[in-house]
Design a protein around this motif. Structure first.
Motif, PDB file in Angstrom:
ATOM      1  N   ILE A 250       0.848  -1.196   0.000  1.00  0.00           N
ATOM      2  CA  ILE A 250       0.000   0.000   0.000  1.00  0.00           C
ATOM      3  C   ILE A 250       0.888   1.253   0.000  1.00  0.00           C
ATOM      4  CG2 ILE A 250      -0.158   0.193   2.534  1.00  0.00           C
ATOM      5  CD1 ILE A 250      -3.216   0.738   2.049  1.00  0.00           C
ATOM      6  N   ASN A 251       0.423   2.302  -0.680  1.00  0.00           N
ATOM      7  CA  ASN A 251       1.129   3.586  -0.678  1.00  0.00           C
ATOM      8  C   ASN A 251       0.667   4.386   0.528  1.00  0.00           C
ATOM      9  OD1 ASN A 251       2.401   3.497  -3.517  1.00  0.00           O
ATOM     10  ND2 ASN A 251       0.256   3.010  -3.903  1.00  0.00           N
ATOM     11  N   VAL A 252       1.625   4.923   1.299  1.00  0.00           N
ATOM     12  CA  VAL A 252       1.262   5.693   2.490  1.00  0.00           C
ATOM     13  C   VAL A 252       1.734   7.136   2.325  1.00  0.00           C
ATOM     14  CG1 VAL A 252       1.399   5.830   5.002  1.00  0.00           C
ATOM     15  CG2 VAL A 252       1.504   3.594   3.877  1.00  0.00           C
ATOM     16  N   LEU A 253       0.820   8.055   2.554  1.00  0.00           N
ATOM     17  CA  LEU A 253       1.143   9.478   2.416  1.00  0.00           C
ATOM     18  C   LEU A 253       0.713  10.241   3.661  1.00  0.00           C
ATOM     19  CD1 LEU A 253      -0.387   8.573  -0.610  1.00  0.00           C
ATOM     20  CD2 LEU A 253       0.994  10.553  -1.186  1.00  0.00           C
ATOM     21  N   GLU A 254       1.424  11.314   3.927  1.00  0.00           N
ATOM     22  CA  GLU A 254       0.976  12.218   4.977  1.00  0.00           C
ATOM     23  C   GLU A 254      -0.108  13.116   4.395  1.00  0.00           C
ATOM     24  OE1 GLU A 254       4.818  13.883   6.050  1.00  0.00           O
ATOM     25  OE2 GLU A 254       4.473  13.095   8.070  1.00  0.00           O
ATOM     26  N   GLY A 255      -1.122  13.356   5.198  1.00  0.00           N
ATOM     27  CA  GLY A 255      -2.202  14.204   4.700  1.00  0.00           C
ATOM     28  C   GLY A 255      -2.959  14.806   5.849  1.00  0.00           C
ATOM     29  N   GLU A 256      -4.096  15.411   5.538  1.00  0.00           N
ATOM     30  CA  GLU A 256      -4.892  15.986   6.615  1.00  0.00           C
ATOM     31  C   GLU A 256      -6.374  15.928   6.276  1.00  0.00           C
ATOM     32  OE1 GLU A 256      -4.098  20.124   7.178  1.00  0.00           O
ATOM     33  OE2 GLU A 256      -3.802  20.471   5.050  1.00  0.00           O
ATOM     34  N   ILE A 257      -7.159  15.971   7.336  1.00  0.00           N
ATOM     35  CA  ILE A 257      -8.601  16.136   7.166  1.00  0.00           C
ATOM     36  C   ILE A 257      -8.888  17.610   7.413  1.00  0.00           C
ATOM     37  CG2 ILE A 257     -10.891  15.452   7.967  1.00  0.00           C
ATOM     38  CD1 ILE A 257      -9.413  13.049   6.993  1.00  0.00           C
ATOM     39  N   LYS A 258      -9.560  18.227   6.465  1.00  0.00           N
ATOM     40  CA  LYS A 258      -9.838  19.656   6.592  1.00  0.00           C
ATOM     41  C   LYS A 258     -11.243  19.925   6.069  1.00  0.00           C
ATOM     42  CE  LYS A 258      -7.047  23.781   5.797  1.00  0.00           C
ATOM     43  NZ  LYS A 258      -5.927  24.284   5.005  1.00  0.00           N
ATOM     44  N   GLY A 259     -12.102  20.374   6.938  1.00  0.00           N
ATOM     45  CA  GLY A 259     -13.478  20.687   6.534  1.00  0.00           C
ATOM     46  C   GLY A 259     -14.179  19.508   5.890  1.00  0.00           C
ATOM     47  N   GLY A 260     -13.948  18.322   6.445  1.00  0.00           N
ATOM     48  CA  GLY A 260     -14.640  17.137   5.917  1.00  0.00           C
ATOM     49  C   GLY A 260     -14.061  16.601   4.622  1.00  0.00           C
ATOM     50  N   LYS A 261     -12.887  17.089   4.251  1.00  0.00           N
ATOM     51  CA  LYS A 261     -12.236  16.566   3.036  1.00  0.00           C
ATOM     52  C   LYS A 261     -10.883  15.949   3.375  1.00  0.00           C
ATOM     53  CE  LYS A 261     -14.602  19.257  -0.430  1.00  0.00           C
ATOM     54  NZ  LYS A 261     -15.649  18.246  -0.623  1.00  0.00           N
ATOM     55  N   ILE A 262     -10.529  14.900   2.623  1.00  0.00           N
ATOM     56  CA  ILE A 262      -9.216  14.278   2.786  1.00  0.00           C
ATOM     57  C   ILE A 262      -8.265  14.972   1.819  1.00  0.00           C
ATOM     58  CG2 ILE A 262      -7.909  12.118   2.637  1.00  0.00           C
ATOM     59  CD1 ILE A 262     -10.657  10.671   2.914  1.00  0.00           C
ATOM     60  N   CYS A 263      -7.231  15.590   2.381  1.00  0.00           N
ATOM     61  CA  CYS A 263      -6.333  16.387   1.543  1.00  0.00           C
ATOM     62  C   CYS A 263      -4.914  15.832   1.569  1.00  0.00           C
ATOM     63  CB  CYS A 263      -6.290  17.827   2.030  1.00  0.00           C
ATOM     64  SG  CYS A 263      -7.914  18.604   2.029  1.00  0.00           S
ATOM     65  N   ILE A 264      -4.284  15.835   0.401  1.00  0.00           N
ATOM     66  CA  ILE A 264      -2.880  15.459   0.307  1.00  0.00           C
ATOM     67  C   ILE A 264      -2.153  16.656  -0.285  1.00  0.00           C
ATOM     68  CG2 ILE A 264      -1.192  13.888  -0.736  1.00  0.00           C
ATOM     69  CD1 ILE A 264      -3.461  11.783  -0.882  1.00  0.00           C
ATOM     70  N   GLY A 265      -1.344  17.314   0.532  1.00  0.00           N
ATOM     71  CA  GLY A 265      -0.591  18.480   0.067  1.00  0.00           C
ATOM     72  C   GLY A 265      -1.455  19.522  -0.618  1.00  0.00           C
ATOM     73  N   GLY A 266      -2.596  19.824  -0.022  1.00  0.00           N
ATOM     74  CA  GLY A 266      -3.441  20.866  -0.591  1.00  0.00           C
ATOM     75  C   GLY A 266      -4.498  20.346  -1.564  1.00  0.00           C
ATOM     76  N   ALA A 267      -4.292  19.172  -2.103  1.00  0.00           N
ATOM     77  CA  ALA A 267      -5.272  18.618  -3.042  1.00  0.00           C
ATOM     78  C   ALA A 267      -6.319  17.803  -2.289  1.00  0.00           C
ATOM     79  CB  ALA A 267      -4.575  17.731  -4.068  1.00  0.00           C
ATOM     80  N   ALA A 268      -7.591  18.177  -2.459  1.00  0.00           N
ATOM     81  CA  ALA A 268      -8.666  17.403  -1.832  1.00  0.00           C
ATOM     82  C   ALA A 268      -8.946  16.190  -2.707  1.00  0.00           C
ATOM     83  CB  ALA A 268      -9.905  18.260  -1.686  1.00  0.00           C
ATOM     84  N   VAL A 269      -8.789  14.994  -2.122  1.00  0.00           N
ATOM     85  CA  VAL A 269      -8.954  13.801  -2.957  1.00  0.00           C
ATOM     86  C   VAL A 269     -10.281  13.081  -2.740  1.00  0.00           C
ATOM     87  CG1 VAL A 269      -6.493  13.376  -3.335  1.00  0.00           C
ATOM     88  CG2 VAL A 269      -7.588  12.396  -1.323  1.00  0.00           C
TER      89      VAL A 269
END
Ligand code: ADP
Ligand code: MG
Length: 364
Positions: A250-269
Protein backbone atom coordinates in the motif's frame (compact mmCIF):
# COMPACT_ATOMS: atom_id res chain seq x y z
CA UNK A 1 -11.74 -30.22 16.14
CA UNK A 2 -12.33 -26.63 17.22
CA UNK A 3 -9.33 -25.01 18.94
CA UNK A 4 -9.81 -22.14 21.40
CA UNK A 5 -7.05 -19.93 22.77
CA UNK A 6 -8.13 -17.99 25.85
CA UNK A 7 -6.05 -15.06 27.12
CA UNK A 8 -2.93 -16.95 26.12
CA UNK A 9 0.30 -15.27 27.23
CA UNK A 10 3.93 -16.36 27.08
CA UNK A 11 6.64 -14.40 28.80
CA UNK A 12 10.28 -15.46 28.43
CA UNK A 13 12.61 -14.38 31.21
CA UNK A 14 15.57 -12.35 30.06
CA UNK A 15 18.58 -14.49 29.13
CA UNK A 16 20.85 -11.81 30.53
CA UNK A 17 19.61 -11.17 34.09
CA UNK A 18 21.58 -7.92 34.48
CA UNK A 19 20.30 -6.38 31.27
CA UNK A 20 16.77 -7.20 32.46
CA UNK A 21 13.79 -6.95 30.15
CA UNK A 22 11.72 -10.07 29.81
CA UNK A 23 10.17 -10.82 26.42
CA UNK A 24 6.40 -10.93 26.11
CA UNK A 25 6.35 -13.24 23.09
CA UNK A 26 2.57 -13.71 23.06
CA UNK A 27 0.36 -11.16 24.79
CA UNK A 28 -3.21 -12.02 25.86
CA UNK A 29 -4.22 -13.94 22.77
CA UNK A 30 -7.88 -14.88 22.47
CA UNK A 31 -9.35 -16.45 19.40
CA UNK A 32 -11.20 -19.48 18.12
CA UNK A 33 -10.12 -21.71 15.26
CA UNK A 34 -13.29 -23.25 13.79
CA UNK A 35 -13.43 -26.99 13.21
CA UNK A 36 -11.96 -28.13 9.89
CA UNK A 37 -10.56 -24.75 8.85
CA UNK A 38 -7.07 -23.69 7.83
CA UNK A 39 -5.87 -20.66 9.75
CA UNK A 40 -2.86 -18.65 8.60
CA UNK A 41 -0.91 -17.19 11.52
CA UNK A 42 0.85 -14.24 9.94
CA UNK A 43 3.32 -11.59 11.06
CA UNK A 44 6.93 -10.45 10.77
CA UNK A 45 9.79 -12.49 12.21
CA UNK A 46 9.86 -12.42 16.01
CA UNK A 47 6.17 -11.52 16.48
CA UNK A 48 5.40 -14.73 18.40
CA UNK A 49 4.00 -17.05 15.73
CA UNK A 50 6.13 -20.08 16.61
CA UNK A 51 5.59 -19.51 20.33
CA UNK A 52 1.82 -19.56 19.77
CA UNK A 53 2.11 -22.76 17.74
CA UNK A 54 4.34 -24.42 20.34
CA UNK A 55 1.83 -23.60 23.06
CA UNK A 56 -0.97 -25.18 21.01
CA UNK A 57 1.27 -28.23 20.55
CA UNK A 58 2.27 -28.41 24.23
CA UNK A 59 5.99 -28.03 23.50
CA UNK A 60 5.85 -24.77 25.43
CA UNK A 61 3.81 -24.04 28.53
CA UNK A 62 1.82 -20.79 28.59
CA UNK A 63 2.69 -18.28 31.32
CA UNK A 64 -1.06 -17.74 31.65
CA UNK A 65 -4.24 -18.48 29.73
CA UNK A 66 -5.89 -21.65 28.50
CA UNK A 67 -6.07 -23.83 25.42
CA UNK A 68 -9.11 -25.95 24.51
CA UNK A 69 -9.45 -28.66 21.87
CA UNK A 70 -13.20 -28.89 21.45
CA UNK A 71 -14.52 -28.68 25.01
CA UNK A 72 -11.41 -30.28 26.54
CA UNK A 73 -8.97 -28.06 28.41
CA UNK A 74 -5.60 -29.31 27.11
CA UNK A 75 -3.47 -26.59 28.73
CA UNK A 76 -1.73 -29.07 31.05
CA UNK A 77 -1.84 -32.05 28.67
CA UNK A 78 1.47 -33.49 27.43
CA UNK A 79 2.27 -33.03 23.73
CA UNK A 80 2.02 -36.74 22.92
CA UNK A 81 -1.51 -36.89 24.32
CA UNK A 82 -2.89 -33.92 22.40
CA UNK A 83 -3.35 -35.70 19.08
CA UNK A 84 -1.44 -33.15 17.04
CA UNK A 85 0.77 -33.41 13.96
CA UNK A 86 3.70 -31.01 13.72
CA UNK A 87 5.70 -29.96 10.67
CA UNK A 88 8.71 -27.66 10.88
CA UNK A 89 10.63 -25.58 8.36
CA UNK A 90 13.64 -27.94 8.47
CA UNK A 91 11.92 -31.25 7.75
CA UNK A 92 13.67 -32.95 10.71
CA UNK A 93 13.63 -36.44 9.14
CA UNK A 94 15.78 -39.28 10.49
CA UNK A 95 18.58 -39.54 7.90
CA UNK A 96 19.43 -43.20 8.51
CA UNK A 97 15.83 -44.36 8.08
CA UNK A 98 13.94 -44.90 4.82
CA UNK A 99 10.92 -42.81 3.94
CA UNK A 100 8.69 -45.68 5.03
CA UNK A 101 10.43 -45.99 8.40
CA UNK A 102 10.28 -42.23 8.93
CA UNK A 103 6.54 -42.14 8.30
CA UNK A 104 5.87 -45.22 10.45
CA UNK A 105 7.99 -43.97 13.34
CA UNK A 106 5.22 -42.14 15.27
CA UNK A 107 3.14 -45.34 15.15
CA UNK A 108 5.89 -47.55 16.62
CA UNK A 109 5.64 -45.80 19.96
CA UNK A 110 1.90 -46.25 20.42
CA UNK A 111 1.11 -48.16 23.58
CA UNK A 112 -1.77 -50.03 25.19
CA UNK A 113 -5.02 -50.07 23.27
CA UNK A 114 -3.50 -47.92 20.49
CA UNK A 115 -0.68 -50.40 19.77
CA UNK A 116 -0.66 -51.47 16.10
CA UNK A 117 0.58 -54.55 14.27
CA UNK A 118 3.31 -54.16 11.67
CA UNK A 119 0.76 -54.67 8.87
CA UNK A 120 -1.57 -52.02 10.27
CA UNK A 121 1.34 -49.59 10.54
CA UNK A 122 2.37 -50.25 6.96
CA UNK A 123 -1.16 -49.72 5.70
CA UNK A 124 -1.42 -46.41 7.53
CA UNK A 125 2.00 -45.29 6.30
CA UNK A 126 1.02 -46.01 2.69
CA UNK A 127 -2.27 -44.14 3.10
CA UNK A 128 -0.44 -41.07 4.39
CA UNK A 129 2.21 -41.37 1.67
CA UNK A 130 -0.46 -41.59 -1.06
CA UNK A 131 -2.10 -38.45 0.27
CA UNK A 132 1.11 -36.47 -0.27
CA UNK A 133 2.02 -38.44 -3.41
CA UNK A 134 5.28 -40.00 -2.29
CA UNK A 135 4.16 -43.64 -2.15
CA UNK A 136 6.60 -44.45 -4.96
CA UNK A 137 9.55 -43.28 -2.86
CA UNK A 138 9.03 -45.37 0.27
CA UNK A 139 12.37 -47.20 0.19
CA UNK A 140 14.58 -44.16 -0.37
CA UNK A 141 16.58 -42.35 2.28
CA UNK A 142 15.88 -38.62 2.89
CA UNK A 143 19.23 -37.70 1.26
CA UNK A 144 17.93 -39.20 -1.99
CA UNK A 145 14.96 -36.81 -2.09
CA UNK A 146 14.47 -33.21 -3.19
CA UNK A 147 13.55 -30.57 -0.59
CA UNK A 148 9.93 -30.65 -1.68
CA UNK A 149 9.78 -34.43 -1.40
CA UNK A 150 11.40 -34.33 2.05
CA UNK A 151 8.80 -31.87 3.23
CA UNK A 152 6.06 -34.18 1.92
CA UNK A 153 7.55 -37.00 3.98
CA UNK A 154 7.46 -34.73 7.02
CA UNK A 155 3.79 -33.94 6.30
CA UNK A 156 2.98 -37.65 5.85
CA UNK A 157 4.68 -38.36 9.17
CA UNK A 158 2.56 -35.67 10.82
CA UNK A 159 -0.62 -37.11 9.28
CA UNK A 160 0.00 -40.80 9.97
CA UNK A 161 -1.41 -40.71 13.50
CA UNK A 162 -4.54 -39.02 12.15
CA UNK A 163 -4.07 -35.91 14.25
CA UNK A 164 -6.96 -33.83 15.55
CA UNK A 165 -4.99 -30.69 14.77
CA UNK A 166 -2.20 -30.12 12.23
CA UNK A 167 0.40 -27.47 13.08
CA UNK A 168 2.76 -26.21 10.37
CA UNK A 169 5.60 -23.81 11.22
CA UNK A 170 6.87 -22.06 8.06
CA UNK A 171 6.81 -25.41 6.22
CA UNK A 172 7.66 -23.93 2.81
CA UNK A 173 10.50 -21.58 3.71
CA UNK A 174 13.27 -23.95 2.63
CA UNK A 175 11.78 -24.62 -0.80
CA UNK A 176 12.50 -22.74 -4.01
CA UNK A 177 9.82 -20.44 -5.42
CA UNK A 178 8.20 -22.94 -7.80
CA UNK A 179 8.09 -25.77 -5.26
CA UNK A 180 6.78 -23.40 -2.64
CA UNK A 181 3.80 -22.60 -4.83
CA UNK A 182 3.17 -26.23 -5.69
CA UNK A 183 3.55 -27.49 -2.12
CA UNK A 184 1.24 -24.85 -0.68
CA UNK A 185 -1.47 -25.96 -3.10
CA UNK A 186 -0.80 -29.56 -2.02
CA UNK A 187 -1.15 -28.62 1.64
CA UNK A 188 -4.46 -26.94 0.90
CA UNK A 189 -5.70 -29.99 -1.02
CA UNK A 190 -4.67 -32.39 1.75
CA UNK A 191 -6.23 -30.17 4.39
CA UNK A 192 -9.52 -30.06 2.49
CA UNK A 193 -9.47 -33.83 1.84
CA UNK A 194 -8.80 -34.72 5.46
CA UNK A 195 -10.77 -31.87 7.05
CA UNK A 196 -8.13 -31.58 9.77
CA UNK A 197 -8.15 -28.26 11.63
CA UNK A 198 -4.84 -26.69 10.62
CA UNK A 199 -2.69 -23.79 11.79
CA UNK A 200 -0.22 -22.61 9.17
CA UNK A 201 2.48 -20.21 10.39
CA UNK A 202 4.19 -17.93 7.89
CA UNK A 203 5.74 -14.46 7.59
CA UNK A 204 4.77 -14.42 3.90
CA UNK A 205 1.49 -12.55 3.45
CA UNK A 206 0.92 -13.85 -0.06
CA UNK A 207 1.32 -17.44 1.14
CA UNK A 208 -1.09 -16.92 4.03
CA UNK A 209 -3.63 -15.06 1.90
CA UNK A 210 -3.63 -17.72 -0.82
CA UNK A 211 -4.38 -20.81 1.25
CA UNK A 212 -6.10 -19.71 4.47
CA UNK A 213 -9.78 -19.73 5.34
CA UNK A 214 -8.90 -17.08 7.89
CA UNK A 215 -5.76 -15.13 8.67
CA UNK A 216 -4.62 -13.97 12.08
CA UNK A 217 -2.26 -10.98 11.84
CA UNK A 218 0.18 -10.51 14.74
CA UNK A 219 2.61 -7.78 15.73
CA UNK A 220 5.00 -7.95 18.71
CA UNK A 221 2.98 -10.69 20.39
CA UNK A 222 -0.30 -8.84 20.03
CA UNK A 223 -3.16 -9.95 17.82
CA UNK A 224 -4.04 -7.21 15.33
CA UNK A 225 -6.86 -8.61 13.21
CA UNK A 226 -8.61 -11.86 12.33
CA UNK A 227 -10.71 -12.47 9.26
CA UNK A 228 -11.06 -13.90 5.79
CA UNK A 229 -7.97 -12.87 3.79
CA UNK A 230 -9.91 -10.65 1.40
CA UNK A 231 -11.87 -9.00 4.22
CA UNK A 232 -8.70 -8.10 6.11
CA UNK A 233 -7.12 -6.75 2.91
CA UNK A 234 -10.21 -4.68 2.10
CA UNK A 235 -10.78 -3.45 5.64
CA UNK A 236 -7.56 -3.22 7.71
CA UNK A 237 -8.00 -2.00 11.29
CA UNK A 238 -4.70 -0.16 11.48
CA UNK A 239 -1.72 1.02 9.44
CA UNK A 240 0.39 -2.02 10.35
CA UNK A 241 -2.14 -4.47 8.92
CA UNK A 242 -2.68 -2.28 5.85
CA UNK A 243 1.07 -2.23 5.19
CA UNK A 244 1.62 -5.92 5.90
CA UNK A 245 -0.88 -7.21 3.31
CA UNK A 246 -0.57 -6.72 -0.42
CA UNK A 247 2.04 -6.70 -3.18
CA UNK A 248 3.01 -4.17 -4.30
CA UNK A 249 2.51 -2.71 -0.82
CA UNK A 250 0.00 0.00 0.00
CA UNK A 251 1.13 3.59 -0.68
CA UNK A 252 1.26 5.69 2.49
CA UNK A 253 1.14 9.48 2.42
CA UNK A 254 0.98 12.22 4.98
CA UNK A 255 -2.20 14.20 4.70
CA UNK A 256 -4.89 15.99 6.61
CA UNK A 257 -8.60 16.14 7.17
CA UNK A 258 -9.84 19.66 6.59
CA UNK A 259 -13.48 20.69 6.53
CA UNK A 260 -14.64 17.14 5.92
CA UNK A 261 -12.24 16.57 3.04
CA UNK A 262 -9.22 14.28 2.79
CA UNK A 263 -6.33 16.39 1.54
CA UNK A 264 -2.88 15.46 0.31
CA UNK A 265 -0.59 18.48 0.07
CA UNK A 266 -3.44 20.87 -0.59
CA UNK A 267 -5.27 18.62 -3.04
CA UNK A 268 -8.67 17.40 -1.83
CA UNK A 269 -8.95 13.80 -2.96
CA UNK A 270 -12.11 12.50 -1.26
CA UNK A 271 -14.84 13.45 1.20
CA UNK A 272 -14.67 12.34 4.82
CA UNK A 273 -17.90 13.74 6.25
CA UNK A 274 -18.03 14.17 10.00
CA UNK A 275 -14.31 13.59 10.65
CA UNK A 276 -12.65 16.31 12.76
CA UNK A 277 -9.81 18.35 11.26
CA UNK A 278 -6.47 16.64 11.97
CA UNK A 279 -3.24 15.38 10.45
CA UNK A 280 -3.47 11.77 9.27
CA UNK A 281 -1.75 8.99 7.40
CA UNK A 282 -3.45 8.04 4.16
CA UNK A 283 -3.07 4.57 2.68
CA UNK A 284 -3.94 3.99 -0.97
CA UNK A 285 -3.81 0.51 -2.52
CA UNK A 286 -1.91 0.39 -5.85
CA UNK A 287 -5.14 -0.58 -7.64
CA UNK A 288 -6.93 2.41 -6.12
CA UNK A 289 -5.68 4.97 -8.65
CA UNK A 290 -7.42 6.13 -11.84
CA UNK A 291 -5.86 8.41 -14.40
CA UNK A 292 -7.71 11.71 -14.60
CA UNK A 293 -6.23 14.86 -16.14
CA UNK A 294 -8.68 17.04 -14.22
CA UNK A 295 -7.97 15.62 -10.80
CA UNK A 296 -6.30 17.69 -8.08
CA UNK A 297 -3.77 15.06 -7.01
CA UNK A 298 -0.64 15.53 -9.06
CA UNK A 299 2.45 13.33 -8.87
CA UNK A 300 5.81 13.49 -10.64
CA UNK A 301 6.03 10.72 -13.22
CA UNK A 302 9.16 8.56 -12.93
CA UNK A 303 8.54 5.44 -14.89
CA UNK A 304 5.86 3.38 -16.64
CA UNK A 305 6.17 -0.41 -16.64
CA UNK A 306 3.88 -2.34 -18.95
CA UNK A 307 3.31 -5.84 -17.64
CA UNK A 308 0.90 -7.47 -20.09
CA UNK A 309 -2.49 -7.14 -18.48
CA UNK A 310 -1.55 -4.19 -16.27
CA UNK A 311 0.44 -1.00 -16.37
CA UNK A 312 2.47 -0.11 -13.31
CA UNK A 313 3.08 3.61 -12.95
CA UNK A 314 5.90 4.74 -10.72
CA UNK A 315 5.63 8.33 -9.53
CA UNK A 316 6.68 10.50 -6.60
CA UNK A 317 4.95 12.95 -4.29
CA UNK A 318 6.54 14.97 -1.51
CA UNK A 319 3.98 13.68 1.01
CA UNK A 320 4.69 10.02 0.24
CA UNK A 321 6.36 8.00 3.01
CA UNK A 322 7.42 5.32 0.53
CA UNK A 323 10.23 6.39 -1.85
CA UNK A 324 7.80 6.04 -4.77
CA UNK A 325 4.09 5.76 -5.36
CA UNK A 326 3.20 2.63 -7.26
CA UNK A 327 -0.14 2.47 -9.01
CA UNK A 328 -1.50 -0.37 -11.09
CA UNK A 329 -4.01 0.39 -13.81
CA UNK A 330 -5.53 -1.57 -16.65
CA UNK A 331 -3.30 -1.81 -19.77
CA UNK A 332 -6.16 -0.42 -21.87
CA UNK A 333 -5.34 2.99 -20.43
CA UNK A 334 -2.99 5.06 -22.52
CA UNK A 335 -0.28 6.65 -20.42
CA UNK A 336 1.73 9.53 -21.85
CA UNK A 337 5.20 8.30 -20.91
CA UNK A 338 6.82 11.59 -21.98
CA UNK A 339 4.77 13.66 -19.52
CA UNK A 340 6.39 15.18 -16.43
CA UNK A 341 3.41 14.62 -14.20
CA UNK A 342 0.47 12.33 -13.77
CA UNK A 343 -2.90 13.11 -12.16
CA UNK A 344 -5.01 10.64 -10.25
CA UNK A 345 -8.51 10.09 -9.00
CA UNK A 346 -8.74 7.81 -5.98
CA UNK A 347 -11.28 4.97 -5.70
CA UNK A 348 -12.99 5.53 -2.33
CA UNK A 349 -12.93 1.87 -1.15
CA UNK A 350 -9.17 1.65 -1.84
CA UNK A 351 -8.23 4.56 0.42
CA UNK A 352 -7.87 4.27 4.20
CA UNK A 353 -7.26 7.02 6.74
CA UNK A 354 -5.26 6.42 9.93
CA UNK A 355 -4.76 8.41 13.13
CA UNK A 356 -1.27 9.88 13.04
CA UNK A 357 -0.44 9.01 16.67
CA UNK A 358 -2.14 5.65 17.23
CA UNK A 359 -2.06 4.53 13.56
CA UNK A 360 -5.58 3.16 14.12
CA UNK A 361 -8.05 3.40 11.26
CA UNK A 362 -10.38 6.39 11.17
CA UNK A 363 -13.73 5.24 9.78
CA UNK A 364 -16.12 7.53 7.97
P1 ADP B 1 8.24 -15.87 15.22
O1 ADP B 1 7.99 -17.33 15.13
O2 ADP B 1 7.04 -15.04 14.92
O3 ADP B 1 9.41 -15.43 14.42
P2 ADP B 1 8.90 -16.45 17.99
O4 ADP B 1 7.63 -16.99 18.54
O5 ADP B 1 9.94 -17.45 17.63
O6 ADP B 1 8.58 -15.51 16.75
O7 ADP B 1 9.52 -15.43 19.03
C1 ADP B 1 8.81 -14.37 19.64
C2 ADP B 1 9.70 -13.61 20.58
O8 ADP B 1 10.06 -14.43 21.68
C3 ADP B 1 11.01 -13.15 19.97
O9 ADP B 1 11.32 -11.90 20.50
C4 ADP B 1 12.00 -14.20 20.42
O10 ADP B 1 13.29 -13.68 20.51
C5 ADP B 1 11.46 -14.58 21.78
N1 ADP B 1 11.75 -15.98 22.13
C6 ADP B 1 11.34 -17.09 21.45
N2 ADP B 1 11.75 -18.22 22.07
C7 ADP B 1 12.44 -17.82 23.17
C8 ADP B 1 13.12 -18.51 24.24
N3 ADP B 1 13.15 -19.84 24.29
N4 ADP B 1 13.72 -17.75 25.19
C9 ADP B 1 13.67 -16.41 25.16
N5 ADP B 1 13.05 -15.70 24.21
C10 ADP B 1 12.45 -16.38 23.22
MG1 MG C 1 9.04 -18.77 14.00
Amino acid sequence: MKVVLQNLTKIFPSRDKKAGGEVVAVNDFTFEIPDGKLIGLLGPSGCGKSTTLYMISGLQKPTSGKIFFGDDDVTELATENRGIGLVFQNYALYPHMTVKQNIMFPLENLKGADKMSKDQMLERAYEAAKLVQIDELMDRKPSELSGGQQQRVAIARALVKMPRVLLLDEPLSNLDARLRLQTREEIRRIQKETGITTVFVTHDQEEAMSISDMIVVMKLGVLQQIGKPQDVYDDPVNLFVAKFLGTPPINVLEGEIKGGKICIGGAAVLDAPGVADQEVFIGIRPEGFELDENSALECKLSNVEVMGRDVSIVSTHENSLNPVIRSIIDADNKVDVTAQTVRYNIKPHKLFVFNKETEERIYF
